[in-house]
Design an enzyme around this catalytic site. Structure first.
Site, PDB file in Angstrom:
ATOM      1  CG  ASN A   9      -1.959   1.050   1.231  1.00 21.02           C
ATOM      2  OD1 ASN A   9      -1.663   2.209   0.970  1.00 21.02           O
ATOM      3  ND2 ASN A   9      -3.193   0.677   1.539  1.00 21.02           N
ATOM      4  NE  ARG A  20       9.024  20.392   3.767  1.00 19.18           N
ATOM      5  CZ  ARG A  20       8.590  20.167   4.991  1.00 19.18           C
ATOM      6  NH1 ARG A  20       7.294  19.950   5.187  1.00 19.18           N
ATOM      7  NH2 ARG A  20       9.418  20.138   6.025  1.00 19.18           N
ATOM      8  CG  HIS A  45      -8.277   3.997   0.886  1.00 23.62           C
ATOM      9  ND1 HIS A  45      -8.729   3.155   1.865  1.00 23.62           N
ATOM     10  CD2 HIS A  45      -9.283   4.888   0.684  1.00 23.62           C
ATOM     11  CE1 HIS A  45      -9.943   3.515   2.247  1.00 23.62           C
ATOM     12  NE2 HIS A  45     -10.301   4.570   1.542  1.00 23.62           N
ATOM     13  NE  ARG A  47      -8.601   7.534   3.711  1.00 25.36           N
ATOM     14  CZ  ARG A  47      -9.465   6.978   4.566  1.00 25.36           C
ATOM     15  NH1 ARG A  47     -10.631   7.567   4.767  1.00 25.36           N
ATOM     16  NH2 ARG A  47      -9.177   5.871   5.209  1.00 25.36           N
ATOM     17  CG  HIS A  52      -3.405   8.942   1.747  1.00 29.02           C
ATOM     18  ND1 HIS A  52      -4.297   8.377   0.876  1.00 29.02           N
ATOM     19  CD2 HIS A  52      -3.845   8.638   3.001  1.00 29.02           C
ATOM     20  CE1 HIS A  52      -5.234   7.741   1.553  1.00 29.02           C
ATOM     21  NE2 HIS A  52      -5.003   7.890   2.854  1.00 29.02           N
ATOM     22  CD  GLU A  76      -7.344  -0.154   0.664  1.00 25.67           C
ATOM     23  OE1 GLU A  76      -7.460  -1.397   0.717  1.00 25.67           O
ATOM     24  OE2 GLU A  76      -6.736   0.512   1.522  1.00 25.67           O
ATOM     25  CB  THR A 113      -6.989   4.819   9.305  1.00 26.76           C
ATOM     26  OG1 THR A 113      -6.626   3.761   8.414  1.00 26.76           O
ATOM     27  CG2 THR A 113      -7.180   4.267  10.702  1.00 26.76           C
ATOM     28  CG  HIS A 206      -6.311  -1.316   9.168  1.00 34.22           C
ATOM     29  ND1 HIS A 206      -5.885  -0.783  10.363  1.00 34.22           N
ATOM     30  CD2 HIS A 206      -6.796  -0.277   8.460  1.00 34.22           C
ATOM     31  CE1 HIS A 206      -6.121   0.522  10.374  1.00 34.22           C
ATOM     32  NE2 HIS A 206      -6.671   0.858   9.216  1.00 34.22           N
ATOM     33  CG  ASP A 207      -3.074  -1.042  12.338  1.00 34.76           C
ATOM     34  OD1 ASP A 207      -2.453  -0.191  11.680  1.00 34.76           O
ATOM     35  OD2 ASP A 207      -4.053  -0.758  13.057  1.00 34.76           O
ATOM     36  N   GLY A 228       0.869  -1.319   4.280  1.00 36.70           N
ATOM     37  CA  GLY A 228       1.435  -0.041   3.880  1.00 36.70           C
ATOM     38  C   GLY A 228       2.089   0.709   5.017  1.00 36.70           C
ATOM     39  CG  HIS A 229       1.227   2.882   9.371  1.00 34.23           C
ATOM     40  ND1 HIS A 229       1.133   4.254   9.335  1.00 34.23           N
ATOM     41  CD2 HIS A 229       1.783   2.567  10.572  1.00 34.23           C
ATOM     42  CE1 HIS A 229       1.609   4.758  10.464  1.00 34.23           C
ATOM     43  NE2 HIS A 229       2.006   3.758  11.235  1.00 34.23           N
TER      44      HIS A 229
END
Length: 260
Positions: A9, A20, A45, A47, A52, A76, A113, A206-207, A228-229
């Site tokens: 991700n 920036r 994802h 939004r 992002h 997603e 999130t 997720h996580d 991703g994170h």
């Protein structure tokens, strides 16, 4: 048992970029590097607030992945997200870019999130024409879901090919490894067993991280994890190539799948 594929991700790369002016770090270049390091796919994802991933990223990444046979692009998001500024709306963006997989998520603009799966008692009627349209376009449909067997039956009735189990609660409970964690993991395990029984393919995300992924890969029938994170954070210390390789090693050599 088959090994789950790793979809990287890229949201957090885009988040850093957006802090920036300009295009640094370059999201597409990082996607290319992740694929060169062995990732099986890329996830974004987009939004409406474009915190992002931007629509231009989705378009450019779709073009990138088209040059990699066998690699999947997963977009997603909330299928009910309307146009906002130069954000064309989620479904319009998906129609334009035709990803291999579309993971529908019940998030709202004010959520930090994604933090829960669909309640299909409420959402099935409104999702049905969207699922049908995506499938007509040749796009595999996955629904972001909690490990609730009744809800999985409703997902199957809706006709989707896959579900993505929301793993946030699992990740939060993992460090304790106490009785409550064991009970929670059993819910995920039985949801995976039931999904396979009724013919739903299984993703998760997720996580998930380098500590908790190995154990989660014990779930039967797990086909794909989207990360991703944590992978982005790990890349800060070990480099992106090494981070992708570390996650790939876990996916390639998970703990033995527990008997269903």
């Amino acid at each position: 048992m088959s090994n789950p594929k790793l979809s990287v991700n890229l949201n957090k790369i885009a988040l850093i970029r957006n802090s920036r002016p300009g295009n640094y770090p370059n999201v597409v270049n990082h996607g290319r590097q992740a694929l060169a390091a062995g990732a099986d796919g890329l996830t974004v994802h987009p939004r409406p607030d474009q915190r992002h991933i931007r629509p231009s990223d989705v378009r450019e990444l779709a073009a990138l992945v088209a040059n990699y046979p066998g690699i999947e692009f997963n977009v997603e998001g909330n299928p009910f997200a309307d146009p906002e500024g130069d954000y064309p709306g989620f479904m319009a963006l998906v129609r334009e870019t035709r990803p291999h997989q579309c993971t529908l998520v019940p998030d709202s603009d004010d959520q930090l999130t994604s933090d829960h799966g669909f309640d299909l008692h409420q959402a099935s009627a409104s999702l049905a024409p969207i699922v049908a349209e995506l499938q007509t376009l040749g796009i595999r449909v996955s629904l972001f879901m909690d490990p609730d067997i009744e809800q999985l039956d409703l997902a199957k009735a809706l006709g989707v090919e896959r579900i993505e189990l929301y793993t946030g609660p699992y990740a939060a409970a993992y460090p304790s490894r106490n009785d409550a964690y064991d009970a929670l993991f059993e819910r995920y395990f039985q949801a995976a067993v039931h999904a396979r029984k009724i013919g739903l393919e299984l993703n998760a995300g997720h996580d998930l991280n380098l500590d908790n992924l190995d154990n989660f890969c014990r779930l039967p029938g797990l086909l794909e994890v989207s990360i991703g994170h944590a992978l982005t954070v790990d890349a800060l210390t070990m480099g992106l190539d090494n981070a992708v390789n570390a996650y790939k090693r876990i996916c390639a050599c998970p703990r033995r799948e527990r008997d269903a």
